[in-house]
Write an enzyme that holds these catalytic residues in place. Sequence first.
Site, PDB file in Angstrom:
ATOM      1  N   GLU A 217       0.954  -1.572  -0.095  1.00 36.41           N
ATOM      2  CA  GLU A 217       0.444  -0.155   0.197  1.00 36.41           C
ATOM      3  C   GLU A 217       0.724   1.486  -0.014  1.00 36.41           C
ATOM      4  O   GLU A 217       0.657   2.744   0.417  1.00 36.41           O
ATOM      5  CB  GLU A 217      -0.566  -0.008   1.116  1.00 36.41           C
ATOM      6  CG  GLU A 217      -2.344  -0.805   1.320  1.00 36.41           C
ATOM      7  CD  GLU A 217      -2.745  -0.733   2.493  1.00 36.41           C
ATOM      8  OE1 GLU A 217      -4.136  -0.064   2.173  1.00 36.41           O
ATOM      9  OE2 GLU A 217      -3.106  -1.927   2.835  1.00 36.41           O
ATOM     10  N   SER A 237       7.262   4.618   1.643  1.00 29.46           N
ATOM     11  CA  SER A 237       7.724   4.998   1.266  1.00 29.46           C
ATOM     12  C   SER A 237       9.300   4.593   1.047  1.00 29.46           C
ATOM     13  O   SER A 237      10.122   4.271   2.386  1.00 29.46           O
ATOM     14  CB  SER A 237       8.095   6.709   0.889  1.00 29.46           C
ATOM     15  OG  SER A 237       9.251   7.080   0.209  1.00 29.46           O
ATOM     16  N   ALA A 276       4.422   4.336  12.221  1.00 25.88           N
ATOM     17  CA  ALA A 276       3.900   4.988  11.349  1.00 25.88           C
ATOM     18  C   ALA A 276       4.529   5.852  11.377  1.00 25.88           C
ATOM     19  O   ALA A 276       4.556   6.482  12.865  1.00 25.88           O
ATOM     20  CB  ALA A 276       2.194   4.552  11.668  1.00 25.88           C
ATOM     21  N   LYS A 300      24.104   6.477  13.212  1.00 28.74           N
ATOM     22  CA  LYS A 300      23.388   7.021  11.892  1.00 28.74           C
ATOM     23  C   LYS A 300      22.943   5.546  11.244  1.00 28.74           C
ATOM     24  O   LYS A 300      23.254   4.265  11.501  1.00 28.74           O
ATOM     25  CB  LYS A 300      24.929   7.295  11.178  1.00 28.74           C
ATOM     26  CG  LYS A 300      25.430   8.520  12.016  1.00 28.74           C
ATOM     27  CD  LYS A 300      24.812   9.809  11.249  1.00 28.74           C
ATOM     28  CE  LYS A 300      25.448  10.825  12.014  1.00 28.74           C
ATOM     29  NZ  LYS A 300      26.212  11.899  11.478  1.00 28.74           N
ATOM     30  N   ARG A 314       9.382   7.055  16.466  1.00 28.90           N
ATOM     31  CA  ARG A 314      10.436   8.560  17.077  1.00 28.90           C
ATOM     32  C   ARG A 314       9.769   8.385  18.824  1.00 28.90           C
ATOM     33  O   ARG A 314       7.929   8.549  18.728  1.00 28.90           O
ATOM     34  CB  ARG A 314       9.540   9.527  16.146  1.00 28.90           C
ATOM     35  CG  ARG A 314      10.458  10.494  16.612  1.00 28.90           C
ATOM     36  CD  ARG A 314      10.095  12.195  15.973  1.00 28.90           C
ATOM     37  NE  ARG A 314      10.566  11.575  14.772  1.00 28.90           N
ATOM     38  CZ  ARG A 314      11.634  12.428  14.405  1.00 28.90           C
ATOM     39  NH1 ARG A 314      12.462  12.621  15.413  1.00 28.90           N
ATOM     40  NH2 ARG A 314      12.085  11.940  12.890  1.00 28.90           N
TER      41      ARG A 314
HETATM   42  C1  LIG Z   1       5.536   1.440  16.481  1.00 27.27           C
HETATM   43  C2  LIG Z   1       4.663   0.454  16.949  1.00 27.27           C
HETATM   44  C3  LIG Z   1       4.478  -0.912  15.174  1.00 27.27           C
HETATM   45  C4  LIG Z   1       4.189  -0.069  18.225  1.00 27.27           C
HETATM   46  O1  LIG Z   1       3.399  -0.876  18.347  1.00 27.27           O
HETATM   47  P1  LIG Z   1       2.997  -2.146  19.771  1.00 27.27           P
HETATM   48  O2  LIG Z   1       3.991  -2.812  19.473  1.00 27.27           O
HETATM   49  O3  LIG Z   1       2.203  -2.764  19.405  1.00 27.27           O
HETATM   50  O4  LIG Z   1       3.551  -1.133  20.903  1.00 27.27           O
HETATM   51  P2  LIG Z   1       2.346  -0.500  21.799  1.00 27.27           P
HETATM   52  O5  LIG Z   1       1.865   0.668  20.675  1.00 27.27           O
HETATM   53  O6  LIG Z   1       1.327  -1.830  22.454  1.00 27.27           O
HETATM   54  O7  LIG Z   1       3.049   0.253  22.526  1.00 27.27           O
HETATM   55  C5  LIG Z   1       4.117  -0.218  23.029  1.00 27.27           C
HETATM   56  C6  LIG Z   1       4.597   0.373  24.358  1.00 27.27           C
HETATM   57  O8  LIG Z   1       5.554   1.387  23.876  1.00 27.27           O
HETATM   58  C7  LIG Z   1       5.059   2.447  24.105  1.00 27.27           C
HETATM   59  N1  LIG Z   1       4.710   3.968  22.895  1.00 27.27           N
HETATM   60  C8  LIG Z   1       4.545   2.869  21.517  1.00 27.27           C
HETATM   61  N2  LIG Z   1       4.747   3.585  20.868  1.00 27.27           N
HETATM   62  C9  LIG Z   1       5.693   4.730  21.264  1.00 27.27           C
HETATM   63  C10 LIG Z   1       6.019   6.218  20.929  1.00 27.27           C
HETATM   64  N3  LIG Z   1       6.496   6.251  19.349  1.00 27.27           N
HETATM   65  N4  LIG Z   1       6.559   6.947  21.925  1.00 27.27           N
HETATM   66  C11 LIG Z   1       7.026   6.720  23.509  1.00 27.27           C
HETATM   67  N5  LIG Z   1       6.078   5.611  23.725  1.00 27.27           N
HETATM   68  C12 LIG Z   1       5.396   4.918  22.655  1.00 27.27           C
HETATM   69  C13 LIG Z   1       3.060   2.688  24.728  1.00 27.27           C
HETATM   70  O9  LIG Z   1       3.376   3.967  24.582  1.00 27.27           O
HETATM   71  C14 LIG Z   1       3.254   1.751  24.778  1.00 27.27           C
HETATM   72  O10 LIG Z   1       3.516   1.849  26.504  1.00 27.27           O
HETATM   73  P3  LIG Z   1       3.355   0.662  27.854  1.00 27.27           P
HETATM   74  O11 LIG Z   1       3.629  -0.579  27.243  1.00 27.27           O
HETATM   75  O12 LIG Z   1       3.648   1.495  28.277  1.00 27.27           O
HETATM   76  O13 LIG Z   1       1.599   1.122  27.444  1.00 27.27           O
HETATM   77  C15 LIG Z   1       2.740   1.104  15.735  1.00 27.27           C
HETATM   78  O14 LIG Z   1       2.603   2.006  16.701  1.00 27.27           O
HETATM   79  C16 LIG Z   1       3.307   0.943  14.759  1.00 27.27           C
HETATM   80  O15 LIG Z   1       3.527   2.519  13.974  1.00 27.27           O
HETATM   81  N6  LIG Z   1       2.766   0.270  13.664  1.00 27.27           N
HETATM   82  C17 LIG Z   1       2.064   0.334  12.355  1.00 27.27           C
HETATM   83  C18 LIG Z   1       0.931   0.107  11.837  1.00 27.27           C
HETATM   84  C19 LIG Z   1       0.089   0.713  10.446  1.00 27.27           C
HETATM   85  O16 LIG Z   1       1.126   1.603  10.449  1.00 27.27           O
HETATM   86  N7  LIG Z   1       0.318  -0.484   9.709  1.00 27.27           N
HETATM   87  C20 LIG Z   1      -0.277  -0.256   8.035  1.00 27.27           C
HETATM   88  C21 LIG Z   1      -1.515   0.513   8.324  1.00 27.27           C
HETATM   89  S1  LIG Z   1      -1.860   0.770   6.647  1.00 27.27           S
END
Ligand SMILES: CC(C)(COP(=O)(O)OP(=O)(O)OC[C@H]1O[C@@H](n2cnc3c(N)ncnc32)[C@H](O)[C@@H]1OP(=O)(O)O)[C@@H](O)C(=O)NCCC(=O)NCCS
Length: 340
Positions: A217, A237, A276, A300, A314
């Site tokens: 996507e 990207s 994301a 880096k 981030r």
């Molecule tokens: C980065 C990512 C993978 C993290 O997801 P995750 O592993 O499920 O993590 P969670 O959201 O459960 O967060 C876990 C912990 O980290 C923390 N955390 C997550 N992202 C954070 C950030 N950017 N900064 C600070 N803390 C963060 C949460 O608050 C949580 O803290 P807690 O344990 O104290 O409650 C998710 O946010 C993400 O960006 N996924 C991409 C999904 C996507 O775009 N799919 C495509 C759709 S088209």
Amino acid sequence: MSELFGFGVGHSTQSRAGKTLEVYFPAPVKHPSGAAQRVIREHVSVGVSSLSPASAAKLAGNLIDAGAADAARGCSLLAEIDKPLTALVLENDEAIRSTAEAYFKLQLLSHRLSLPNTLNLEGIFAQLPNVAWTSEGAIGVDEIEAALISARRTGRQLTVHCLDKFPRMTDYVIPTGVRIADASRIRLGAYLGEGTTVMHEGFVNFNAGAIGPNMVEGRISQGVIVGEHTDLGGSSSTMGTLSGGGNIKVSIGRYCLIGANAGTGISLGDRCTIEAGLYITSGTVVDVIDEDGNRVRTAKARELSGLSDMLFIRNSRTSKVECRTNRAAIKLNEQLHAHN
Ligand SMILES: CC(C)(COP(=O)(O)OP(=O)(O)OC[C@H]1O[C@@H](n2cnc3c(N)ncnc32)[C@H](O)[C@@H]1OP(=O)(O)O)[C@@H](O)C(=O)NCCC(=O)NCCS
């Protein structure tokens, strides 16, 4: 005699001025068999030549008699068209010197006969004319105005889909086992492996692609290759090398997720995730965090290029980019392997 690199029989469109605009090779052949090579060398000269429909039918017959039905397929498919065809014989994978060669190599890629970054594409831009891709086929950009007027004069509606050096892949090659939501997003020369889905926001350039199965996507730039089971989130990207993107060729491994609106200018190994909205460029300064949440070192991003099991976020408390161990993906992968 050296082994031939490629053979194809194609149907071309010429501009009114006699310039080749495009060539359709329905069944390009890479490294024809020994039997096919003997027949090809006997009947067709090396390089680009014209082949009458009668000669094409005869060539197809000779190839079939020699036990080279695969190589005969292109001739057989086009022999019905009552127009001179284009024959192409390449001894080596050299820099591109004709429009026919450019189209041949792009079709090798989309037919999955060559992986991205394995063909010599030097000179391709110079050999591809800019074309108006219309509802009535390819028209030279310098002839499109006259064509629009002529269509109106005869009560026809001529639609110009785009002006580009590269046509849509699906007008030339329909790979098996793929879904493409918007055909205009996939250029000829894209490599889409079995099981690949490209949604509307997805884009795949020439000499780039997904090994399959993949959910795409986001954008796969020229030179980028994405491994099996990797997902590119909406509008994500991958950085290419064509316009100021530097010279790192990005590759993405297996079981990765590039989140929606995220991006990367470094390569990723297997089981990596980018949060994301986060764009990692090669110079992004990254804090590497251990299992206990402690900073191990600052690097880096280019120093981490190609490593596996990385989770980039981030940190929203500190605004610093962090690389953590991708526990979730490792767990998922362990589960998947448990069912192998
Ligand atoms: C980065 C990512 C993978 C993290 O997801 P995750 O592993 O499920 O993590 P969670 O959201 O459960 O967060 C876990 C912990 O980290 C923390 N955390 C997550 N992202 C954070 C950030 N950017 N900064 C600070 N803390 C963060 C949460 O608050 C949580 O803290 P807690 O344990 O104290 O409650 C998710 O946010 C993400 O960006 N996924 C991409 C999904 C996507 O775009 N799919 C495509 C759709 S088209």
